[in-house]
Design a protein around this motif. Structure first.
Motif, PDB file in Angstrom:
ATOM      1  N   VAL A 123     -14.509   3.593   8.551  1.00  0.00           N
ATOM      2  CA  VAL A 123     -13.910   2.971   9.819  1.00  0.00           C
ATOM      3  C   VAL A 123     -14.496   3.300  11.280  1.00  0.00           C
ATOM      4  N   SER A 124     -14.671   2.147  11.851  1.00  0.00           N
ATOM      5  CA  SER A 124     -15.254   2.146  13.061  1.00  0.00           C
ATOM      6  C   SER A 124     -16.916   2.241  12.938  1.00  0.00           C
ATOM      7  N   ARG A 217     -16.398  -3.113  15.102  1.00  0.00           N
ATOM      8  CA  ARG A 217     -16.183  -2.151  14.338  1.00  0.00           C
ATOM      9  C   ARG A 217     -15.652  -2.533  13.070  1.00  0.00           C
TER      10      ARG A 217
END
Ligand code: T5A
Ligand code: NA
Length: 219
Positions: A123-124, A217
């Motif tokens: 994540v991101s 992202r």
């Protein structure tokens, strides 16, 4: 006002083992370079870093690691290169990435780790602007000189992996549509080399001029 400088597109090639990712990535890089378009090839796993060497040893079955541990190492291998990927994109260079976080999820989830757990460490990370998913049946892929010696190169594993890629194709396409950014394109990788190359080029061509929005992202 200075003219708004465009960034490079972040393009990821995904697919099953032996679907032709590395072959097509090399061909695409040559084609872009021939047109004097700045492009950098990035491969995951990047086996040259310290983390990458641990992954390499695991894939060759020279070492054994708990499923969670190897999953986190694959993700860490992406994180250690994330800043450099962003800098390259912001400098106006296309990044062509041979496998990324989607492989990370597909292969670990195929072993039974929960899908959401597999997704979390990525994540991101920088999100691709375009994902080219080279789709092929495990039977057809196996005909290409047979699977090698590496850990996941077995038909049963590849079948599960393909199922999970199918789920990600739907989810990613829906998310990308909602955020109005990015594309997931499934390419029939069982065709001839030339036909796959032609399909890929049609999809990639609109991205070569660069993009003006920010880097997105995952997820
Ligand atoms: N992995 C990876 C994880 O578990 N988690 C992660 O987070 C990541 C990033 C190694 C393993 O790591 C796993 C997934 C993998 O199991 P790798 O190093 O990318 O990943 O694997 P490689 O062995 O390098 O590559 P692949 O096996 O995936 O092969 P490619 O790149 O898809 O295929 P390619 O281009 O090497 O082609 C294979 C053969 O087919 C021929 C080629 O000439 C070659 O001989 N070929 C064709 N033949 C006929 N028609 C076509 N259209 C053809 N295209 C290619
Ligand atoms: Na490859």
């Amino acid at each position: 006002m200075s003219s708004s400088k465009k960034r490079g597109a972040f393009i990821v090639i995904e697919g099953l083992d032996r679907s032709g990712k590395s072959t097509q990535a090399a061909t695409l890089v040559e084609r872009l370079q021939a047109k004097h378009i700045a492009v950098q090839l990035q491969k995951f796993p990047d086996r040259t870093t310290t983390i990458g060497r641990m992954i390499d040893s695991y894939l060759r079955s020279e070492s054994d690691l708990d499923d969670h541990t190897i999953h986190l190492l694959f993700s860490a291998n992406r994180w250690e290169l994330a800043t450099s990927i962003e800098e390259t994109l912001n400098a106006g260079t296309i990044i062509l990435c041979d496998r990324y976080a989607f492989s990370g999820i597909a292969f670990s989830a195929s072993k039974g780790l929960p899908f959401e757990w597999c997704r979390a460490p990525d994540v991101s990370l920088p999100a691709p602007d375009l994902i080219l998913f080279l789709d092929i049946t495990p039977e057809k892929a196996k005909e290409r000189g047979g699977y090698g010696e590496e850990r996941y190169e077995k038909e049963e594993t590849q079948r599960k992996v393909r199922q999970i890629f199918g789920r990600m194709a739907e989810e990613t396409a829906a998310q990308y549509e909602k955020s109005n950014h990015g594309r997931w394109v499934t390419i029939d990788a069982s065709q001839s080399l030339e036909a796959v190359t032609a399909d890929i080029w049609k999809v990639v061509e609109p991205f070569v001029e660069g993009l003006s929005g920010p880097i997105h992202r995952l997820w």
